[in-house]
Design a protein around this motif. Structure first.
Motif, mmCIF file in Angstrom:
data_model
loop_
_atom_site.group_PDB
_atom_site.id
_atom_site.type_symbol
_atom_site.label_atom_id
_atom_site.label_comp_id
_atom_site.label_asym_id
_atom_site.label_seq_id
_atom_site.Cartn_x
_atom_site.Cartn_y
_atom_site.Cartn_z
ATOM 1 N N ASP A 345 -13.543 -18.902 -18.111
ATOM 2 C CA ASP A 345 -13.535 -20.084 -17.230
ATOM 3 C C ASP A 345 -12.529 -19.924 -16.102
ATOM 4 O OD1 ASP A 345 -13.607 -23.139 -16.543
ATOM 5 O OD2 ASP A 345 -15.065 -22.914 -18.162
ATOM 6 N N ASP A 346 -12.174 -21.013 -15.502
ATOM 7 C CA ASP A 346 -11.280 -21.100 -14.340
ATOM 8 C C ASP A 346 -9.932 -20.410 -14.616
ATOM 9 O OD1 ASP A 346 -10.120 -21.926 -12.011
ATOM 10 O OD2 ASP A 346 -10.262 -24.075 -12.436
ATOM 11 N N ARG A 425 -9.200 -33.653 -6.436
ATOM 12 C CA ARG A 425 -8.754 -32.538 -7.298
ATOM 13 C C ARG A 425 -8.098 -31.437 -6.451
ATOM 14 N NH1 ARG A 425 -11.148 -28.081 -11.463
ATOM 15 N NH2 ARG A 425 -9.892 -28.683 -13.233
ATOM 16 N N LYS A 459 -20.967 -19.712 -14.618
ATOM 17 C CA LYS A 459 -20.803 -21.166 -14.639
ATOM 18 C C LYS A 459 -20.388 -21.537 -13.224
ATOM 19 C CE LYS A 459 -17.907 -24.750 -16.841
ATOM 20 N NZ LYS A 459 -16.849 -24.976 -17.850
ATOM 21 N N ASP A 461 -19.320 -24.135 -10.640
ATOM 22 C CA ASP A 461 -18.710 -25.471 -10.660
ATOM 23 C C ASP A 461 -18.661 -26.063 -9.259
ATOM 24 O OD1 ASP A 461 -17.467 -27.667 -11.797
ATOM 25 O OD2 ASP A 461 -16.063 -26.457 -12.962
ATOM 26 N N ASP A 530 -17.463 -33.377 -19.026
ATOM 27 C CA ASP A 530 -16.234 -32.773 -19.547
ATOM 28 C C ASP A 530 -15.798 -33.468 -20.825
ATOM 29 O OD1 ASP A 530 -15.986 -30.833 -17.645
ATOM 30 O OD2 ASP A 530 -14.536 -31.913 -16.407
HETATM 31 C C1 GLA Z 1 -14.452 -28.615 -14.326
HETATM 32 C C2 GLA Z 1 -15.468 -28.263 -15.397
HETATM 33 C C3 GLA Z 1 -14.756 -27.801 -16.642
HETATM 34 C C4 GLA Z 1 -13.874 -26.603 -16.323
HETATM 35 C C5 GLA Z 1 -12.925 -26.978 -15.207
HETATM 36 C C6 GLA Z 1 -12.146 -25.777 -14.742
HETATM 37 O O1 GLA Z 1 -13.753 -29.751 -14.647
HETATM 38 O O2 GLA Z 1 -16.314 -29.344 -15.665
HETATM 39 O O3 GLA Z 1 -15.688 -27.450 -17.641
HETATM 40 O O4 GLA Z 1 -14.661 -25.508 -15.956
HETATM 41 O O5 GLA Z 1 -13.591 -27.523 -14.084
HETATM 42 O O6 GLA Z 1 -11.231 -26.092 -13.758
#
Ligand code: GLA
Length: 713
Positions: A345-346, A425, A459, A461, A530
């Protein structure tokens, strides 16, 4: 109401009852017909929308309904579908029938195009309808042509307009916010206008989903009554307008939100709207949802009929706090758990401004050297070694002001030149109307794929709505930005899909900020929220299931709600596309064994859950319990999921009747996914018994759950 409407019609003398049968246009699925006829005045009217009938002449035997695509500036006093401003300052349009044509599409659908034209101006409008017979779904969109030399501007440009004449109308909308998506509420529509719309641009569905249920005559029911379910395929601002007129008739206009979107169409060019997709069920919401699920898998969703990968995601396990060693060990955990893929992920990118939190680094897509000294390549290698696939998170449409991208290309950012920036954000949106930005966004994916061809999944986003609305690129056409942004996004996604047809992608937007069927043409699945608390997820997943099949809804087991057992959390996630977002060392030995076994059970039941028919047995709203079942297409196998959320200690529990089974078959019923990773035979019953008498699915134990597998004997 009918009498009143007839009297008014006769008094006004505006509508002739008999249609010109030669010009009746019948758009049919196996169950539904939408019929248009041409009036003596040459204009097009919706004559019928309802259950398919045997004799086509019956469709136009009764009085016709409203004008098919009402224009601004004429004799109608309600919301128009189309508003064109002509170069001479005249903003009225009258559309007359020109022709229509029907052709079979290679995928079994049938497309009807009705051409209308204005006799005073060189405008032409094509109304498109694509009917999917078996799935009982109709897609409607419109193309508006400016055949003149000078430009025209469009104030309103609906995808579709539908008319209803029923005693009562009940509208269910699905709204919420971050971590509380897709909550339904039903209201009765009375005289006047109700609008469902969004102005968020990107992350457009954060407050309201782009779909609705419209129950006719009486409030919506799961298995009875006429319900139209509609949704707009547009990953941006949408608007649905429901307007009941003085005669009690309802008009539904669907399309892009015209808010701050006046659009100029040059001479010789056209404007094509997105698709409004709808199904009309005569057996309640359940049937409507199954129609859409079938249609989505067969025609719309990227790789809709292919398998889906289970996964381990590191987001909730690590957030931004990881390095190569930790990731390597998580890849090992993915293997140990038995899932198909590890999803990073991030937090893996940025060097001048390393992405250690959401405050910086977005836009700088090079691996953070001190976190990943050997790059993504080390991780894809490790994944390969472990026999799991590798996926990666990107958010390529966005930028943190604290990034090298922002320093170098402020002109690519949607931001007002003369005002302070407002951040959502801590970030801003890139201007996808600009082809150079489209190239850059495509390049984020293309560079990663070129460098690391083993990446199997992304993924994607999108965490911010469009704020500070101003485009350096659009110059004098600022009101084109909302529309061109989405078109730019599709251009990028088209290029990605053409070059990497096997790349699977999750559409994510700070949870469920993007949940529409045009997006799903490019994405195999979406992230509904989330919020991964299993109790909340029971509601969120139920909401989305009204329109989207289980296969498209990612559902992860996490530690959001530590008081819920691993079994309860997993049982909830098994009703979607199963994933885990967890550290294995947070699981007891027994829970780990349970999860490993649950993944095996899930893999076995995937054809039933992901490709079968969903029946909502007991909705979670106003209830202490909820149950859902999935039945394989051949009715030989089914899976029933039952949950006790917050039951009272003493409750009168009754049987729950199952649905969708073959009454003539005896099913062997097994309780599977038990917390000790075992299963046990429960009973054998006929389908008829199960659908007539039912099973005692619920208990009075808080947050407990059961999964039953039914197999035809
Ligand atoms: C969003 C996504 C999460 C995650 C975060 C990462 O909020 O919905 O699942 O990937 O970003 O910063």
């Amino acid at each position: 109401m009918k009498l009143k409407s007839l009297l008014t019609t006769m008094l006004l003398g505006a509508v002739s009852v008999a249609a010109n049968a030669a010009n009746d246009i019948v758009i049919e699925t196996d169950n539904t017909a939408l019929v248009y006829s041409v009036g003596d005045n040459g204009r097009l009217y919706q004559h019928y929308l309802g259950k398919k009938m045997k004799n086509p002449a019956d469709y136009t035997a009764g009085p016709r309904g409203g004008e098919a695509y009402i224009t601004h500036g004429m004799e109608d006093y309600f919301e128009p579908a189309l508003h064109i401003n002509h170069p001479d300052g005249n903003s009225s349009s009258v559309l007359k029938y020109v022709s229509h044509a029907t052709k079979a599409l290679p995928d079994g659908a049938k497309e009807t195009v009705i051409t209308l034209a204005d006799d005073q101006y060189p405008d032409k409008v094509d109304l498109h309808f694509v009917a999917y017979p078996r799935e009982n779904v109709i897609k409607a969109y419109t193309e508006i042509f400016n055949n003149g030399k000078k430009p025209v501007t469009l104030d309103k440009f609906a995808s579709s307009m539908l008319h209803f004449d029923r005693p009562n109308y009940y509208l269910t909308q699905f709204n919420g916010d971050w971590i509380s998506e897709a909550r339904p509420s039903e209201i009765e529509l009375k005289f006047g206008k109700k609008e469902l719309d969004t102005k968020l641009g990107a992350r457009a569905n954060m407050f309201v989903s782009p779909f609705f249920q419209l129950a006719l005559d009486e409030p919506s029911r799961e298995n009875a009554g006429d319900v139209l379910v509609g949704t707009l395929g547009w990953t941006g601002n949408f608007r649905f307008t429901f307007e009941v007129d003085q005669l009690g008739k309802l008009r539904v206009i669907s399309g892009i939100n015209p808010y701050f979107s006046k659009y100029t169409v040059k001479g010789g060019e056209s404007f094509k709207t997105p698709e409004f997709i709808f199904t009309l069920s005569n057996n309640g919401k359940g049937q409507a949802s199954r129609n859409l699920h079938d249609w989505a898998r067969n025609y719309q969703v990227h790789k809709g009929n292919d398998d889906r990968m289970t996964l381990l995601n590191n987001w909730e396990a690590t957030y931004f706090d990881f390095d190569e060693d930790k990731l390597v060990s998580l890849i090992g955990e993915a293997k140990q758990l038995g899932v198909d893929m590890f999803l990073l992920d991030d937090g893996w990118f940025g060097n001048k401004y390393p992405r250690h939190s959401d405050t910086q680094g977005l836009g700088d897509w090079d691996e953070t050297a001190n976190k990943l000294p050997n790059g993504i390549g080390r991780l894809t290698e490790e994944a390969k070694k472990q026999g799991v696939k590798f996926g990666i998170w990107v958010e390529p449409e966005m930028v943190n002001p604290k990034s090298e991208l922002y320093e170098q290309h402020k002109d690519w950012v949607i931001t007002l030149p003369n005002r302070d920036e407002y951040y959502f954000r801590n970030q801003l949106v890139l201007d996808l109307s600009n082809p150079k930005v489209q190239d850059y966004v495509f390049g984020v994916v293309d560079n990663l794929m070129t460098k690391y061809p083993d990446i199997a999944f992304m993924k994607w986003d999108c965490n911010s709505p469009i704020t500070n609305i101003y485009s350096n690129y659009e110059k004098d056409n600022q009101t084109h930005l909302y529309v061109d942004y989405v078109r730019g996004l599709y251009k990028v996604l088209d290029r990605i899909q053409a070059k990497y047809p096997d790349l699977r992608m999750m559409m994510c937007s700070g949870g469920g900020g993007r949940t529409d069927y045009e997006g799903l043409k490019y994405f195999t699945e979406f992230w509904p929220s989330d919020n991964t608390d299993p109790i909340d997820r029971l509601f969120i997943q139920w909401g989305y299931s009204q329109v989207f099949p289980a296969k498209t809804q990612c559902a992860h087991v996490t530690t959001w709600n530590k008081s819920a057992s691993a079994k309860f959390r997993t049982d909830v996630a098994m009703m979607g596309k199963l994933g885990f977002d967890i550290n294995l060392h947070d699981l007891s030995e027994n829970d780990l064994k349970f999860c490993q076994n649950a993944i095996k059970e899930y893999n076995r039941l995937k054809p039933v859950i992901l490709d079968g028919d969903r029946y909502g047995l007991v909705a979670p709203y106003n209830s202490n319990h909820t149950a859902t079942m999935y039945v394989g297409k051949d009715k030989k196998q089914a899976a029933v999921f039952a949950f006790d959320m917050f039951p009272l200690n003493v409750e009168h529990l009754t049987n729950v009747k199952l649905q969708g089974l073959d009454p003539n078959v005896t099913y062997s019923i097994k309780e599977i996914n038990k917390s000790d990773a075992t299963s046990s035979h429960y009973a054998n019953y006929s389908g008829e018994y199960l659908m007539t008498v039912g099973l005692p699915l619920f208990s009075t134990s808080r947050m407990s759950s059961r999964v039953y597998e039914l197999t035809a004997m």
